[in-house]
Design a protein around this motif. Structure first.
Motif, PDB file in Angstrom:
ATOM      1  N   ILE A  10       0.855  -1.196   0.000  1.00  0.00           N
ATOM      2  CA  ILE A  10       0.000   0.000   0.000  1.00  0.00           C
ATOM      3  C   ILE A  10       0.890   1.245   0.000  1.00  0.00           C
ATOM      4  CG2 ILE A  10      -1.814   1.256   1.236  1.00  0.00           C
ATOM      5  CD1 ILE A  10      -2.616  -1.569   0.001  1.00  0.00           C
ATOM      6  N   ARG A  11       1.989   1.198   0.734  1.00  0.00           N
ATOM      7  CA  ARG A  11       2.949   2.299   0.745  1.00  0.00           C
ATOM      8  C   ARG A  11       3.454   2.598  -0.665  1.00  0.00           C
ATOM      9  NH1 ARG A  11       8.216   0.214   2.046  1.00  0.00           N
ATOM     10  NH2 ARG A  11       8.340   0.227  -0.201  1.00  0.00           N
ATOM     11  N   GLY A  12       3.633   1.545  -1.459  1.00  0.00           N
ATOM     12  CA  GLY A  12       4.113   1.720  -2.823  1.00  0.00           C
ATOM     13  C   GLY A  12       3.221   2.611  -3.664  1.00  0.00           C
ATOM     14  N   GLY A  13       1.955   2.672  -3.345  1.00  0.00           N
ATOM     15  CA  GLY A  13       1.027   3.515  -4.082  1.00  0.00           C
ATOM     16  C   GLY A  13       1.113   4.986  -3.733  1.00  0.00           C
ATOM     17  N   TYR A  14       1.560   5.293  -2.527  1.00  0.00           N
ATOM     18  CA  TYR A  14       1.582   6.701  -2.114  1.00  0.00           C
ATOM     19  C   TYR A  14       2.976   7.286  -1.918  1.00  0.00           C
ATOM     20  CZ  TYR A  14       1.870   5.075   2.835  1.00  0.00           C
ATOM     21  OH  TYR A  14       2.224   4.483   4.019  1.00  0.00           O
ATOM     22  N   GLN A  15       4.015   6.474  -1.897  1.00  0.00           N
ATOM     23  CA  GLN A  15       5.341   6.971  -1.523  1.00  0.00           C
ATOM     24  C   GLN A  15       5.856   8.087  -2.441  1.00  0.00           C
ATOM     25  OE1 GLN A  15       7.230   3.156  -1.451  1.00  0.00           O
ATOM     26  NE2 GLN A  15       7.765   3.188  -3.620  1.00  0.00           N
ATOM     27  N   LYS A  16       5.715   7.958  -3.747  1.00  0.00           N
ATOM     28  CA  LYS A  16       6.204   9.005  -4.656  1.00  0.00           C
ATOM     29  C   LYS A  16       5.375  10.279  -4.519  1.00  0.00           C
ATOM     30  CE  LYS A  16       8.400   5.974  -7.971  1.00  0.00           C
ATOM     31  NZ  LYS A  16       8.415   5.440  -9.333  1.00  0.00           N
ATOM     32  N   LEU A  17       4.079  10.125  -4.262  1.00  0.00           N
ATOM     33  CA  LEU A  17       3.227  11.303  -4.050  1.00  0.00           C
ATOM     34  C   LEU A  17       3.653  12.051  -2.790  1.00  0.00           C
ATOM     35  CD1 LEU A  17      -0.215   9.624  -4.872  1.00  0.00           C
ATOM     36  CD2 LEU A  17       1.080  11.190  -6.347  1.00  0.00           C
ATOM     37  N   VAL A  18       3.949  11.303  -1.738  1.00  0.00           N
ATOM     38  CA  VAL A  18       4.408  11.914  -0.483  1.00  0.00           C
ATOM     39  C   VAL A  18       5.740  12.637  -0.713  1.00  0.00           C
ATOM     40  CG1 VAL A  18       5.248  11.421   1.861  1.00  0.00           C
ATOM     41  CG2 VAL A  18       3.151  10.316   1.017  1.00  0.00           C
ATOM     42  N   ALA A  19       6.669  11.975  -1.394  1.00  0.00           N
ATOM     43  CA  ALA A  19       7.976  12.591  -1.653  1.00  0.00           C
ATOM     44  C   ALA A  19       7.821  13.887  -2.452  1.00  0.00           C
ATOM     45  CB  ALA A  19       8.879  11.608  -2.396  1.00  0.00           C
ATOM     46  N   ALA A  20       6.951  13.888  -3.443  1.00  0.00           N
ATOM     47  CA  ALA A  20       6.735  15.097  -4.252  1.00  0.00           C
ATOM     48  C   ALA A  20       6.137  16.223  -3.413  1.00  0.00           C
ATOM     49  CB  ALA A  20       5.832  14.778  -5.440  1.00  0.00           C
TER      50      ALA A  20
END
Length: 190
Positions: A10-20
């Protein structure tokens, strides 16, 4: 500031969005691996957490822990008592090895029991995830650790809008919603 994201797929779905979203305020890092269950995370604590020297860790384990009948014995993959012990061990390691690091615990998102031939809106949500979340919330509250209730976020925003047809992973909308909740929790800890 360095933020480490620990969690299952589930983290894989949001991690890049969080980083951005945190780009100007934090260096956001996550393991290439799926962090799976609490035992797997503990096995990789040095590499994934300690060696990263984070200011903040946003973490969750639970979907794999509560995964039912993985071994064909009608039991969860990680028994609830083992899960509780694993969470306590995680807190003890953080306290002894990284005393300045702030932890944010995230609850496990809902998961469906897929019912073949029936529409997704009729699939029941795994009820035992609530027991794992309740145990984690109790342990984290007792330790003074903030809890980011991602389960409630998904339930509030609409399970069928957030969870895709595999019954587990997030839709694009679901990942966006979770990223917003994660960023808000991290901002609160900064």
């Amino acid at each position: 500031m360095k933020v480490v994201l620990i969690g299952d797929s589930i983290r894989g779905g949001y991690q890049k969005l969080v980083a951005a979203k945190l780009k100007s305020r934090a260096d956001v890092w996550w393991p290439a691996d799926n962090c799976r269950h609490i035992v797997w995370t503990l096995d990789h604590f040095k590499e994934w957490i300690e060696d990263q020297k984070p200011d903040i860790v946003h973490a969750n384990n639970g979907i794999h822990d509560a995964a039912f009948d993985v071994y064909g014995d009608g039991e969860p993959q990680i028994l609830l008592e083992q899960y509780r012990l694993g969470l306590k061990r995680l807190l003890a390691r953080l306290k002894s090895r990284l005393p300045q690091t702030r932890l944010i615990w995230a609850t496990t998102t809902p998961r469906y029991w897929k019912l073949p031939g029936r529409p997704q809106k009729e699939w029941p949500v795994w009820p035992h995830i609530a027991r794992y979340n309740d145990a984690a919330i109790e342990i984290m509250h007792d330790a003074g650790i903030p809890v980011n209730d991602l389960n409630r976020v998904v339930m509030t925003r609409g399970v069928t809008r957030c969870i895709c047809s595999d019954g587990c992973h997030m839709t694009t909308f679901g990942s966006k919603v979770l990223s917003e909740a994660v960023v808000k929790a991290i901002h609160s800890a900064m």
